[in-house]
Design a protein around this motif. Structure first.
Motif, PDB file in Angstrom:
ATOM      1  N   GLN A 144       0.858  -1.189   0.000  1.00  8.90           N
ATOM      2  CA  GLN A 144       0.000   0.000   0.000  1.00  8.90           C
ATOM      3  C   GLN A 144       0.890   1.234   0.000  1.00  8.90           C
ATOM      4  OE1 GLN A 144      -2.370  -1.577   3.548  1.00  8.90           O
ATOM      5  NE2 GLN A 144      -3.932  -0.383   2.507  1.00  8.90           N
ATOM      6  N   ASP A 145       0.610   2.178  -0.877  1.00 14.58           N
ATOM      7  CA  ASP A 145       1.397   3.413  -0.905  1.00 14.58           C
ATOM      8  C   ASP A 145       0.626   4.605  -0.337  1.00 14.58           C
ATOM      9  OD1 ASP A 145      -0.442   3.744  -2.906  1.00 14.58           O
ATOM     10  OD2 ASP A 145       1.004   3.939  -4.532  1.00 14.58           O
ATOM     11  N   GLN A 146      -0.639   4.377   0.067  1.00 16.23           N
ATOM     12  CA  GLN A 146      -1.429   5.394   0.760  1.00 16.23           C
ATOM     13  C   GLN A 146      -1.679   4.887   2.182  1.00 16.23           C
ATOM     14  OE1 GLN A 146      -2.358   8.376  -0.606  1.00 16.23           O
ATOM     15  NE2 GLN A 146      -1.306   7.840  -2.520  1.00 16.23           N
ATOM     16  N   LEU A 147      -1.032   5.491   3.169  1.00 16.09           N
ATOM     17  CA  LEU A 147      -1.048   4.979   4.535  1.00 16.09           C
ATOM     18  C   LEU A 147      -1.456   6.059   5.523  1.00 16.09           C
ATOM     19  CD1 LEU A 147       2.400   3.110   4.458  1.00 16.09           C
ATOM     20  CD2 LEU A 147       0.167   2.110   4.038  1.00 16.09           C
ATOM     21  N   TYR A 148      -1.795   5.595   6.733  1.00 19.35           N
ATOM     22  CA  TYR A 148      -1.949   6.477   7.891  1.00 19.35           C
ATOM     23  C   TYR A 148      -0.686   6.372   8.751  1.00 19.35           C
ATOM     24  CZ  TYR A 148      -6.938   7.408   7.137  1.00 19.35           C
ATOM     25  OH  TYR A 148      -8.129   7.832   6.624  1.00 19.35           O
ATOM     26  N   VAL A 149      -0.534   7.345   9.610  1.00 23.53           N
ATOM     27  CA  VAL A 149       0.558   7.274  10.587  1.00 23.53           C
ATOM     28  C   VAL A 149       0.403   6.005  11.421  1.00 23.53           C
ATOM     29  CG1 VAL A 149       1.556   8.384  12.622  1.00 23.53           C
ATOM     30  CG2 VAL A 149       0.882   9.762  10.668  1.00 23.53           C
ATOM     31  N   GLN A 150       1.509   5.271  11.599  1.00 22.94           N
ATOM     32  CA  GLN A 150       1.583   4.024  12.367  1.00 22.94           C
ATOM     33  C   GLN A 150       0.840   2.864  11.695  1.00 22.94           C
ATOM     34  OE1 GLN A 150       0.516   4.600  16.470  1.00 22.94           O
ATOM     35  NE2 GLN A 150       1.938   6.293  16.763  1.00 22.94           N
ATOM     36  N   VAL A 254       1.670   9.484   3.463  1.00 27.07           N
ATOM     37  CA  VAL A 254       1.236   9.133   4.819  1.00 27.07           C
ATOM     38  C   VAL A 254       0.298  10.219   5.334  1.00 27.07           C
ATOM     39  CG1 VAL A 254       1.963   8.553   7.153  1.00 27.07           C
ATOM     40  CG2 VAL A 254       3.424   7.947   5.209  1.00 27.07           C
ATOM     41  N   LYS A 255      -0.925   9.804   5.711  1.00 23.24           N
ATOM     42  CA  LYS A 255      -1.933  10.736   6.227  1.00 23.24           C
ATOM     43  C   LYS A 255      -1.887  10.781   7.751  1.00 23.24           C
ATOM     44  CE  LYS A 255      -5.041   8.464   3.898  1.00 23.24           C
ATOM     45  NZ  LYS A 255      -6.343   8.007   3.323  1.00 23.24           N
ATOM     46  N   ALA A 256      -2.298  11.906   8.306  1.00 25.54           N
ATOM     47  CA  ALA A 256      -2.298  12.091   9.759  1.00 25.54           C
ATOM     48  C   ALA A 256      -3.447  11.307  10.397  1.00 25.54           C
ATOM     49  CB  ALA A 256      -2.415  13.574  10.099  1.00 25.54           C
ATOM     50  N   ILE A 257      -3.377  11.129  11.716  1.00 25.96           N
ATOM     51  CA  ILE A 257      -4.429  10.431  12.468  1.00 25.96           C
ATOM     52  C   ILE A 257      -5.701  11.287  12.449  1.00 25.96           C
ATOM     53  CG2 ILE A 257      -5.073   9.540  14.738  1.00 25.96           C
ATOM     54  CD1 ILE A 257      -2.113   9.157  15.313  1.00 25.96           C
ATOM     55  N   PRO A 258      -6.854  10.696  12.161  1.00 19.53           N
ATOM     56  CA  PRO A 258      -8.104  11.480  12.168  1.00 19.53           C
ATOM     57  C   PRO A 258      -8.331  12.153  13.521  1.00 19.53           C
ATOM     58  CG  PRO A 258      -8.460   9.326  11.163  1.00 19.53           C
ATOM     59  CD  PRO A 258      -7.074   9.303  11.749  1.00 19.53           C
ATOM     60  N   ASP A 259      -8.755  13.415  13.480  1.00 14.67           N
ATOM     61  CA  ASP A 259      -8.931  14.192  14.711  1.00 14.67           C
ATOM     62  C   ASP A 259     -10.048  13.641  15.592  1.00 14.67           C
ATOM     63  OD1 ASP A 259      -6.890  15.882  13.913  1.00 14.67           O
ATOM     64  OD2 ASP A 259      -8.265  17.262  12.886  1.00 14.67           O
ATOM     65  N   ASP A 264      -7.143   5.486  22.046  1.00  9.67           N
ATOM     66  CA  ASP A 264      -5.779   5.348  21.542  1.00  9.67           C
ATOM     67  C   ASP A 264      -5.809   4.844  20.100  1.00  9.67           C
ATOM     68  OD1 ASP A 264      -4.740   6.131  24.006  1.00  9.67           O
ATOM     69  OD2 ASP A 264      -4.732   4.074  24.773  1.00  9.67           O
ATOM     70  N   TRP A 265      -4.968   5.467  19.264  1.00  8.18           N
ATOM     71  CA  TRP A 265      -4.963   5.159  17.840  1.00  8.18           C
ATOM     72  C   TRP A 265      -4.424   3.752  17.598  1.00  8.18           C
ATOM     73  CZ3 TRP A 265      -6.827   6.256  13.299  1.00  8.18           C
ATOM     74  CH2 TRP A 265      -6.140   5.930  12.134  1.00  8.18           C
ATOM     75  N   LEU A 266      -5.174   2.962  16.837  1.00  5.62           N
ATOM     76  CA  LEU A 266      -4.766   1.623  16.438  1.00  5.62           C
ATOM     77  C   LEU A 266      -5.326   1.362  15.051  1.00  5.62           C
ATOM     78  CD1 LEU A 266      -3.481  -1.159  17.043  1.00  5.62           C
ATOM     79  CD2 LEU A 266      -5.680  -1.862  18.016  1.00  5.62           C
ATOM     80  N   VAL A 267      -4.423   1.133  14.088  1.00  2.00           N
ATOM     81  CA  VAL A 267      -4.832   0.825  12.723  1.00  2.00           C
ATOM     82  C   VAL A 267      -4.323  -0.572  12.397  1.00  2.00           C
ATOM     83  CG1 VAL A 267      -2.794   2.065  11.862  1.00  2.00           C
ATOM     84  CG2 VAL A 267      -4.672   1.506  10.295  1.00  2.00           C
ATOM     85  N   ALA A 268      -5.230  -1.435  11.909  1.00  2.00           N
ATOM     86  CA  ALA A 268      -4.896  -2.851  11.698  1.00  2.00           C
ATOM     87  C   ALA A 268      -5.802  -3.437  10.633  1.00  2.00           C
ATOM     88  CB  ALA A 268      -5.044  -3.624  13.008  1.00  2.00           C
ATOM     89  N   THR A 367     -11.199  -1.654   5.210  1.00  2.00           N
ATOM     90  CA  THR A 367     -12.387  -0.893   4.805  1.00  2.00           C
ATOM     91  C   THR A 367     -12.178   0.615   4.915  1.00  2.00           C
ATOM     92  OG1 THR A 367     -13.302  -0.986   7.050  1.00  2.00           O
ATOM     93  CG2 THR A 367     -13.852  -2.791   5.548  1.00  2.00           C
ATOM     94  N   ASN A 368     -11.038   1.015   5.518  1.00  3.93           N
ATOM     95  CA  ASN A 368     -10.707   2.432   5.692  1.00  3.93           C
ATOM     96  C   ASN A 368     -11.796   3.183   6.473  1.00  3.93           C
ATOM     97  OD1 ASN A 368      -8.912   4.597   5.385  1.00  3.93           O
ATOM     98  ND2 ASN A 368      -9.983   5.353   3.575  1.00  3.93           N
TER      99      ASN A 368
END
Length: 563
Positions: A144-150, A254-259, A264-268, A367-368
């Motif tokens: 994936q070349d479009q990511l979120y932070v972490q 890389v996109k920032a964490i949604p406000d 706690d931020w967790l992307v999986a 699913t983003n």
């Protein structure tokens, strides 16, 4: 005198001649190809016509535009018609970091300068080289070349070769502001490219960006040796040649964490929560411990990214929480991380308890969108303890054995004569009081003599037995010895480890006792390890008796003995 000076003059002239012969007169630089393809290795050679040290030239001036391999240095001497000549050669493999016009600057040694080289790097990919039947090339790509932070993404490098590869090494990809970790082992295979069968070696990396923005992943560099096909045709002992190749750079965003993300931020790729009780329960008993184990599992996540859980235990429970344990493993080319939360639970009172729902928000990379992992709420019924309070033996023994017959005799004589009742009752009353006084005076002596004979059958605490139980991982023996300690040293008759825990300060020993107690009620009690309990016990003894050491612990209990 003149004849004596002639040999000295000849020696001086020969030295001067040799110095002039060894003096440097030129310095040249050249490359093996110009122009070059993107990702193609270029060999730079610098030659001086003198014998020089290996570090006479500093190639670090090239680091801005090139990836530099380790230089090789060679020296040679030639004698032609009695005249000797020397030369020193440096060869270094360069990999351009970008396309376009690049400049190899001037090198200077002893006042001599090489000419600069204008190098053109074409923006043509590796497929051009494969069309020509290259022996070895690299292919790099990211999932994936479009990511979120972490957010973890898998970066893959494949080495294609159709010759005899002798040895080689592959550097790691480089990216600013991200962590790079290899996933699993290298995988060998084969692939058909443009009609040529290539053997392949594939290596995967997990890349986790730590900040937002646009970044470029610098591809790894392969440096190895292959059998020279030309020499192998005519010589049984074939020579090897060096090969250096680099994959293509890859750009990512890389996109920032949604406000508005809650918690706690967790992307999986997937997150689950599972619950287990040991022993398995439908209801709790007051004062008896049970262990709640919650396992947080996540796919495409590193173990250090897993957050803490808020379990929200209600009032009326005593809790002993262990440090969460995290681990990770590779499954089918993907990272799977787990974090285990273990809590020992003891109900303080009977009734009904409501364990609330455990909810963990996470961002679904498939699913983003926002998603939740849940553990359903649980209602527990706590039953009162079945143990009854013991009867006080001292109070029961204060009543003399002849009291009931005396009273029955008095009642039987009441109807016969009032006179007999008055005088007889008075006499019996005096006798009863006298026997009570004698019994009262003799009772302390009787009770004081009882402890003299009791210790003969009493089992005493022995710290050596506790140590042996911990070393042998014998949970039942360790519990028995600790309860003896409470009876002998703390003067408390404890029937369970939870009662002993209440007598101790809040130290690591109390936590180890809780783990021991939980292990005794677990079906896997044989897996209990006693080393941590023994260490906590030694620390507790040092705090209880300042100035003591481990070697002097046996002196704390001079009267301790074996069973």
């Amino acid at each position: 005198m003149v004849k004596a000076l002639l040999p000295a003059a000849a020696i001086l002239l020969s030295v001067l001649y040799s110095v002039s012969a060894f003096a440097m007169t030129s310095l040249t630089a050249s490359v093996d190809k110009n122009p070059a393809l993107q990702g193609e290795a270029i060999t730079l050679e610098v030659v001086a016509d003198s014998r020089l040290s290996a570090d006479a030239i500093n190639f670090r001036v090239l680091e801005q535009d090139f990836t530099i391999m380790v230089p090789s240095v060679s020296s040679s001497t030639q004698v032609i018609n009695g005249q000797s000549s020397h030369s020193t050669s440096w060869k270094v493999v360069l990999l351009p970091k970008r396309t376009g016009e690049l400049t190899i600057p001037t090198f200077s040694v002893q006042g001599f300068n090489s000419a600069p080289i204008n190098l053109k790097v074409l923006n043509e990919q590796v497929k051009t080289a494969t069309d020509a039947g290259a022996e070895l090339f690299l292919r790099s790509e990211i999932q994936q070349d479009q990511l979120y932070v972490q957010q973890l993404s898998y970066y893959q490098v494949t080495i294609f070769f159709n010759g005899d590869l002798q040895r080689g090494s592959l550097s790691e990809p480089q990216i600013e502001g991200a962590s790079v970790t290899q996933v699993g082992q290298d995988v060998e295979g084969s692939e058909l490219v443009n009609g040529i069968r290539y053997r392949t070696i594939t290596r995967r990396y997990a890349i986790i960006p730590q900040r937002s923005g646009n970044f470029t992943i610098s591809a790894p560099t392969f440096n190895g040796e292959m059998v020279d096909r030309d020499s192998a045709r005519y010589n049984y002992f074939a020579r090897t040649k060096s090969v250096v190749q680099q994959g293509q750079p890859v750009d990512i965003s890389v996109k920032a964490i949604p406000d508005n993300f809650p918690g706690d931020w967790l992307v999986a790729g997937l997150v689950t929560l599972t619950e287990e009780w040991s022993p398995d329960i439908t209801e709790l008993k007051q004062g008896e411990p049970v262990t709640r184990i919650i396992t947080l599992s996540a796919v495409d996540v590193a173990e250090n990214q897993l957050p803490e859980l808020t379990q929200g235990f209600p009032e009326g429970l005593r809790l002993y929480q262990e440090q969460p344990q995290a681990k990770s493993a590779q499954r089918n080319g993907r990272l799977v991380a787990q974090k285990v939360f273990t809590t020992a639970v003891i109900a303080n009172k009977a009734g009904t308890l409501e364990l609330p729902e455990v909810v963990l928000p996470w961002w679904n990379s498939q699913t983003n969108q926002l998603d939740y992992a849940r553990l359903a709420a649980r209602q527990l019924t706590v039953t009162a303890s079945s143990s009854a309070a013991p009867v006080n033996p001292v109070v029961a023994s204060n009543l003399p054995n002849n009291t009931a017959p005396a009273n029955s005799e008095i009642l039987s004589n009441t109807a016969s004569s009032n006179w007999q009742w008055n005088h007889l009752s008075s006499l019996l009353l005096l006798l009863w009081l006298g026997s009570g006084i004698v019994f009262y005076l003799l009772w302390p002596h009787r009770t004081s003599r009882q402890p003299v004979t009791a210790p003969a059958s009493r089992v005493k605490f022995n710290h050596n037995k506790l140590k042996a139980a911990c070393q042998n991982n014998d949970a039942a023996a360790a519990k028995a010895e600790l309860l003896r300690f409470a009876h002998q040293q703390l003067d408390q008759r404890c029937h369970a480890l939870t009662e002993l825990m209440a007598l101790l300060p809040d130290t690591s020993l109390q936590q180890q006792l809780q783990q021991l107690n939980a292990a005794l009620y677990s079906p896997h009690a044989s897996q209990w390890q006693g080393d941590a309990l023994w260490q906590s016990w030694q620390q507790y003894q040092r705090q209880a008796t300042p100035g003591t050491t481990d070697n002097s612990l046996s002196g704390l209990y001079p009267h301790s003995g074996a069973d």
